[in-house]
Write a protein that holds these residues in place. Structure first.
Motif, PDB file in Angstrom:
ATOM      1  N   ASP A  22      -1.937   2.512   0.862  1.00 46.21           N
ATOM      2  CA  ASP A  22      -2.226   1.079   0.985  1.00 46.21           C
ATOM      3  C   ASP A  22      -1.590   0.620   2.294  1.00 46.21           C
ATOM      4  O   ASP A  22      -0.361   0.482   2.366  1.00 46.21           O
ATOM      5  N   PRO A  23      -2.359   0.386   3.342  1.00 43.00           N
ATOM      6  CA  PRO A  23      -1.756   0.067   4.650  1.00 43.00           C
ATOM      7  C   PRO A  23      -1.039  -1.282   4.665  1.00 43.00           C
ATOM      8  O   PRO A  23      -0.212  -1.521   5.548  1.00 43.00           O
ATOM      9  N   ALA A  24      -1.354  -2.152   3.695  1.00 47.63           N
ATOM     10  CA  ALA A  24      -0.688  -3.456   3.670  1.00 47.63           C
ATOM     11  C   ALA A  24       0.762  -3.322   3.226  1.00 47.63           C
ATOM     12  O   ALA A  24       1.645  -4.021   3.720  1.00 47.63           O
ATOM     13  N   THR A  25       1.010  -2.397   2.282  1.00 48.67           N
ATOM     14  CA  THR A  25       2.369  -2.252   1.745  1.00 48.67           C
ATOM     15  C   THR A  25       3.036  -0.974   2.213  1.00 48.67           C
ATOM     16  O   THR A  25       4.255  -0.836   2.115  1.00 48.67           O
ATOM     17  N   GLY A  26       2.237  -0.015   2.685  1.00 48.54           N
ATOM     18  CA  GLY A  26       2.801   1.268   3.075  1.00 48.54           C
ATOM     19  C   GLY A  26       2.976   2.211   1.916  1.00 48.54           C
ATOM     20  O   GLY A  26       3.545   3.300   2.072  1.00 48.54           O
ATOM     21  N   ALA A  27       2.489   1.841   0.760  1.00 52.05           N
ATOM     22  CA  ALA A  27       2.659   2.682  -0.425  1.00 52.05           C
ATOM     23  C   ALA A  27       1.586   3.758  -0.483  1.00 52.05           C
ATOM     24  O   ALA A  27       0.428   3.509  -0.149  1.00 52.05           O
TER      25      ALA A  27
END
Length: 1243
Positions: free
Chosen positions: A977-982
């Motif tokens: 998830d590029p928004a959270t880095g997860a």
């Protein structure tokens, strides 16, 4: 040290130094026969020749034929030519070489004499600096310059001594000194290049020195060579002819010197000999004059203070041609009289000269080419690029500021400033090379600004564009010119305008990232650029001015430090003005070459200037208001008596009297007390006693606290104005006029008449203006800003209609609906911050408060307005929010896992110039005594995705950019998830390295290729492997979907490309034809073409419908590792281990561009969706973003610690992802070069 060592052998016979005899070499014997009777001088190793009596010859030493010593005669008797030369002419018999006579004959011409004196003085001063590393004293310089003019009867030895001194210094300089040059910030040492030339063409070590070492009048010509050579690196078209002539004459020197002993045998008929002596002397005069002119031409800026002559540069080639013509004619005249041996020897020397000339020209070419840092820019830089670069600097044009200031102050009156031009301190600054900083200081209203304007005008007129004059005016009331960075912008802007070549320094940073000149790091970038400009050897004499340092409200300490450090450049002089502030005096304390000029200590001169100003202003009042003589004299007397040397007081009084009838003037005059503060107090009392007191005080309060001057429209938004005044500029101007002379109105913009007026309001009238405190005014502005924005802002406020309407084409409508809210949109948050929110805005900050209401209803409307205002105005808020975002993303993992790390590692490991770090510096742990060295700015990377345990080989975005996939040597595929880095999913199933990953357009399927010879298709929602495609006989290197997802292509090291039906898993086609591994495959958007890259150094384009190869693209010199189509399929890009990216026209197969810049194998290449940018990943650990239209590298992204294997754009081109062998994936902001994602979490 290459050919330069040929100049000097430290008194040894050059021929013997090379292990060969001079006995059978008549030229060398004659040129060095004087060695037999050389006696060393006491101070230097160079020597004088003696006559038979041991007495030095008059007026200068002679080499050829002037020694009558028997021993010398025995030496030269072995060669007939040498004997002939020994008794050539009566001039030589008298101990005078033709070089000496030519040199002295030149001095008989007044114009030539001035050139030679300037030449000798220049050599003496320059070479003395080299020897002592300090400038020559004035007496030394004068003596050097006048040596040639000394009385020959009394000062012959002294003149010869000084000439020999110059020669000796020059020979040492040419041998010892590393002659270096700096171009576009890169230093280059000429000798290092010359050594390369010498390997190809040996410029014999005895070439020049053998000929001229003991002839001061010949060798002094060669000493000039040591000064000119470093300047040959950047010739203009006019200088090329000069260079060619210089190279020719220099390479011929040995030939010229040998002419005298070879062409004048003793038995020559006297009549013919007299004619030929005259011809040879004329040639020598041409040679000496040409070389003298050459040196003066290249050093024209340095000699301007002591050489007033003129040199015709336009006819330079003609002067060199004249020497060649004279040379040919002379040879023809001597041809019949010469012996065969002499003729052969002279022709041999001519051949040596030709070889030497080739070496010298090769030196010039190599030096110039090696220094061409601008080669890349020459290919890609256009006038438009330069204009864009200069525009991106964001500088105000100081010339317009100067014009505006002069108009606001009523015009520049020469008689009121000319006193300073004759002031001893100003003249010391102007004339003394050691006095490089003039600090004009004085109290408010003393005329410092207009004084500086006058000096600038005088300097511009007197230098006639031979020098740079760059200036900047600080004004605290104007946000765009009240800080140190703005000052640098203005000075750089003017410097580039005057020396356009200096745009290269800006382009160097601009091309690496167009926002280098913005944000918190602008000062760092610009100060480095400015230092390089000031250190450029081609910098013309430069005068830098900054007015009103006390009005620099941000980073004044930095600016002062920069000024005092740069005031050491020999070609740079500064003038700064300010009030008498101790902090400024302290900041300039270290400036060793400072000249203070305090106006208070020059009261008589300032008062006289003010009196002239009074006379001028009274004359204007008398004409305007029709004063009679008595009134005019009374006004003049009162003003000149009470001005107390203050221009501003006079200006304010005249402004008050401007609309007062003549018969009222004398009575009105008595109400103006002397002194600025007293006058301000009177003006304030009048306001408080007027019927419009409350309105005026509200206006003054708002104008005092706003962060920039506001317009009449904006004033209406922030202050309750009388009914009917909104939009009526005449009424609004009248209302502003009620505030006395505190305010001035220019083009609907309101500001204080002078900084001292604002200071008076804030410091001495605060009780009247800020009755509830200054914070209350901030809250009022904040509240009214929210109100006016809520009423004004709406969707598509400019009626653009089209969602894709570009910002650079937006033109504000008339009337502009944002005119009244422009200030509020930018600064409302700043006023909230400064209003003491806990006390004054507690309710506003609560749920359902004014801020919450505004953001819920108008947040998007506000963002639209900010975008429309972008480029015209910026707010510190934007920089603060950007920095806060970087802070959160960078320290996200640490903060989430250990909350209190926000005060420890998060602050300590943030950049030194981080706004967040500096804002909360007091929160840093006290127990950390020695803090780590951290860069000034945020690194290029905001977030790194960590989780793979081995190198990451491939990365790919889903079409909507909500997911990012990566493939690794660890045999897994990860979905992030590029928004959270997860990491939201890890796909396992391959039995070997996963080499490639690709999303279907609808993101419902994900394909991966592996070294296990298989292609797998996954359901990214569940992580299930839905299909495995088998058929390749070796590792699969690449996989790609067609746009409609009905076909899947794979490339393999088995030298084939396979096309699959992903619905059935069937291989529908196998494409063969490569002789090496196939490394990459890519579909055109319409799926009518398929491109593949191979280690056989080619790219092939296929028709997937038939399986036919329609084109083979050849041009790479190494393995081709990646291929990518532009979205419209009009271009195809390829990457190779030859360190290059090539852009092809697939229709013709032509290579339309080659992008060079990587220092290692280029592994991957990818187009942005709009094809305006191309990204490449390389072995050199970097990602580069290119402009494919020009081939220019727009930015270089650094941050990976090992080679970068893959790069991919998000569909909207706002994000760029890269994969690396450092086991990470990085997400970058391609607009800024910032890495926006580093994820430190893995499943």
């Amino acid at each position: 040290m290459g050919w330069l060592k040929c100049i000097r052998h430290r008194g040894k016979n050059p021929a013997k130094a090379q292990g060969r005899s001079t006995r059978h070499d008549p030229v060398l014997v004659s040129a060095n026969s004087s060695q037999a009777n050389i006696a060393p001088r006491s101070k230097h190793s160079s020597t004088y020749l003696k006559t038979a009596d041991g007495i030095q010859s008059d007026p200068v030493p002679v080499v050829a034929g002037n020694n009558s010593s028997p021993k010398a005669g025995e030496d030269v008797s072995q060669s007939a030519t040498g004997e002939q030369a020994a008794n050539s002419t009566e001039g030589l018999a008298a101990g005078r070489s033709l070089w000496d006579r030519a040199y002295n004959d030149l001095k008989k011409d007044n114009e030539a004499l001035e050139r030679i004196n300037a030449y000798e003085r220049l050599l003496r001063e320059h070479l003395t600096e080299v020897q002592r590393n300090v400038p020559a004293g004035p007496n030394e310089s004068d003596n050097a310059g006048n040596a040639a003019n000394q009385d020959r009867k009394h000062d012959t030895d002294t003149g010869r001594e000084k000439l020999a001194d110059i020669t000796e210094l020059g020979l040492e300089y040419m041998e010892k000194k590393k002659i270096s040059a700096t171009l576009f910030g890169h230093e280059f040492v000429l000798q290092d290049v010359v050594e390369k030339v010498a390997k190809a063409v040996e410029w014999g070590e005895d070439y020049i020195k053998d000929a001229v070492k003991d002839l001061p009048y010949a060798s002094i010509v060669m000493v000039g060579v040591s000064l000119v050579l470093p300047l040959l690196k950047n010739p203009t078209a006019a200088e090329i002819a000069s260079r060619d002539g210089f190279a020719y004459v220099t390479s011929q020197m040995r030939y010229y010197v040998a002419m005298e002993p070879l062409l004048l045998p003793a038995d020559m008929e006297s009549d013919l000999k007299d004619v030929l002596i005259g011809c040879l002397k004329d040639l020598y005069k041409l040679i000496i004059d040409f070389q003298v002119r050459t040196v003066l031409r290249f050093y024209r800026d340095r000699i301007k203070n002591f050489f007033r002559g003129t040199i015709d540069y336009d006819k330079w080639a003609e002067k060199a041609d004249g020497i060649k013509h004279e040379e040919v004619e002379l040879f023809q005249k001597f041809d019949k009289a010469m012996s065969g041996g002499s003729l052969r020897k002279l022709k041999g020397l001519a051949q040596e000269a030709e070889a030497s000339r080739k070496a010298l020209n090769e030196l010039v070419d190599i030096a110039r080419n090696s220094l061409r840092f601008a080669e890349k820019m020459d290919q890609h830089m256009s006038d438009t690029d330069n204009r864009d670069c200069l525009e991106s600097l964001g500088a105000t044009d100081p010339r317009l500021d100067k014009e505006r200031i002069e108009q606001e102050k009523g015009g520049l009156l020469r008689d009121s400033y000319c006193w300073v031009l004759n002031h001893v301190d100003f003249q010391r600054w102007r004339d003394d090379e050691q006095s490089q900083l003039l600090w004009i200081r004085g109290d408010p209203g003393k005329g410092k600004t207009m004084l500086l304007c006058g000096i600038i005008d005088e300097l511009i007129n007197s230098t006639a564009h031979t020098a740079n004059v760059s200036f900047f005016f600080c004004q605290a009331t104007r946000a765009h010119i009240n800080n140190a960075t703005a000052a640098l912008r203005g000075l750089i802007y003017m410097l580039v305008k005057q020396q356009p070549s200096f745009i290269s320094y800006l382009r160097e940073s601009y091309d690496d990232g167009k926002r280098r000149f913005e944000g918190v790091n602008a000062w760092v970038a610009l100060s480095k650029i400015f230092r390089k400009m000031l250190g450029d050897p081609n910098l013309k004499p430069t005068y830098l001015f900054i007015d009103a340092l006390d009005e620099c409200t941000t980073d004044l300490d930095r600016l002062l430090d920069f000024i005092q450090n740069s005031a050491t450049h020999s070609s740079v002089k500064w003038i700064v003005t300010s009030r008498n502030w101790p902090s400024i005096e302290k900041g300039l304390k270290e400036a060793t070459h400072k000249v203070p000029l305090p106006l208070e200590l020059n009261e008589e001169s300032v008062s006289a200037a003010v009196t002239i100003y009074v006379r001028f202003k009274v004359s204007w009042l008398a004409q305007r208001n029709e004063y009679d003589n008595q009134t005019r004299d009374a006004v003049y007397h009162y003003m000149s008596t009470n001005a107390h040397g203050t221009f501003l007081w006079v200006a304010l009084v005249c402004q008050e009297l401007a609309n007062v009838s003549g018969w009222k003037a004398q009575k009105k005059l008595k109400t103006f007390p002397p002194g600025l503060d007293a006058l301000y107090r009177r003006m304030m009392d009048q306001i408080c006693d007027s019927e419009d007191a409350e309105l005026c005080k509200k206006i003054l309060a708002v104008i005092s606290v706003v962060y920039r001057p506001i317009t009449l429209d904006e004033l209406v938004a922030l202050v309750d104005m009388p009914n009917g005044s909104s939009g009526n500029y005449k009424v609004l101007a009248e209302i502003v006029g009620l505030c006395g002379s505190f305010l001035t109105l220019r083009k609907h913009s309101i500001s204080f008449i002078h900084q001292s007026a604002k200071d008076f309001i804030l410091e001495k009238a605060s009780e009247e203006i800020f009755s509830f405190g200054i914070e209350d005014i901030h809250h009022t502005i904040f509240s009214r800003s929210l109100q006016v924005m809520s009423k004004t802002l709406r969707r598509d406020v400019y009626n653009l209609s089209a969602p894709g309407f570009p910002i650079d084409q937006v033109q504000p409508p008339n009337p502009d609906p944002l005119a009244a809210v422009r200030y509020s949109c930018i600064y409302w948050v700043d006023h909230l911050r400064d209003c003491d929110p806990k006390k004054n805005a507690n309710e506003d900050l609560q749920g359902a408060g004014s801020i919450d209401t505004f953001l819920r209803r108008d947040y998007l409307h506000w963002l639209e307005a900010l975008s429309l205002l972008k480029g015209r105005e910026t707010s510190p808020l934007i920089g603060r929010v950007r920095d806060a975002t970087r802070f959160i993303l960078y320290h996200k993992w640490a903060i989430e896992n250990s909350p209190l790390q926000i005060y420890a590692s998060a602050l300590v490991f943030s950049p030194a110039r981080s706004i967040t770090r500096n804002q909360f510096k007091k929160e840093e742990p006290k127990w950390i005594i020695r803090k780590p060295a951290i860069a000034d700015n945020w690194s290029a990377c905001l977030q790194t995705l960590e989780g793979h345990s081995d190198p990451v080989l491939s990365v790919a975005w889903s079409h909507d950019a909500t997911r990012l996939a990566s493939a690794s040597y660890d045999k897994t595929v990860k979905i992030w998830d590029p928004a959270t880095g997860a990491c939201v999913l890890m796909l396992e199933g391959h039995s070997s390295w996963v080499s490639s990953v690709a999303w279907s357009h609808d993101a419902t399927r994900l394909a991966s290729a592996s070294y296990d010879k298989m292609v797998k298709i996954w359901d990214p929602a569940t992580g299930a492997c839905v299909s495995t495609l088998e058929g390749h006989s070796y590792s699969v290197s690449s996989v790609a979907w067609s746009h409609d997802a009905t076909r899947l292509a794979s490339a393999s090291y088995d030298k084939t490309v396979k096309i699959w039906d992903p619905a059935t898993g069937a291989c529908v086609s196998t494409l063969e034809g490569y002789s090496g591994w196939v490394s990459s495959v890519a579909w055109s958007h319409d799926a009518t073409r398929l491109a593949s890259a191979s280690y056989d150094k080619t790219v092939k384009i296929w028709d997937p419908a038939t399986g036919a190869c329609v084109s083979t693209l050849e041009g790479h010199s190494g393995l081709v590792s990646s291929v990518a189509w532009s979205h419209d399929a009009t271009r195809l890009a390829s990457a190779s281990d030859d360190k290059m990216v090539k852009i092809w026209d697939p229709a013709t197969g032509a290579c339309v561009s080659t992008l060079k810049g990587h220092s290692g194998w280029v592994w991957s290449v990818a187009w942005s969706h709009d094809a305006t940018r191309l990204a490449s990943a390389s072995d050199d650990k970097t990602v580069k973003i290119w402009d494919p239209a020009t081939g220019a590298c727009m930015s270089t992204l650094e941050g990976h610690s090992y080679w970068v294997s893959s790069v991919a754009w998000s569909h909207d081109a706002t994000r760029l992802a890269s994969a690396s062998s450092d086991n990470t994936v990085k997400i970058w902001d391609p607009a800024t070069g910032a890495c926006v994602a580093i994820i430190k979490k893995a499943i």
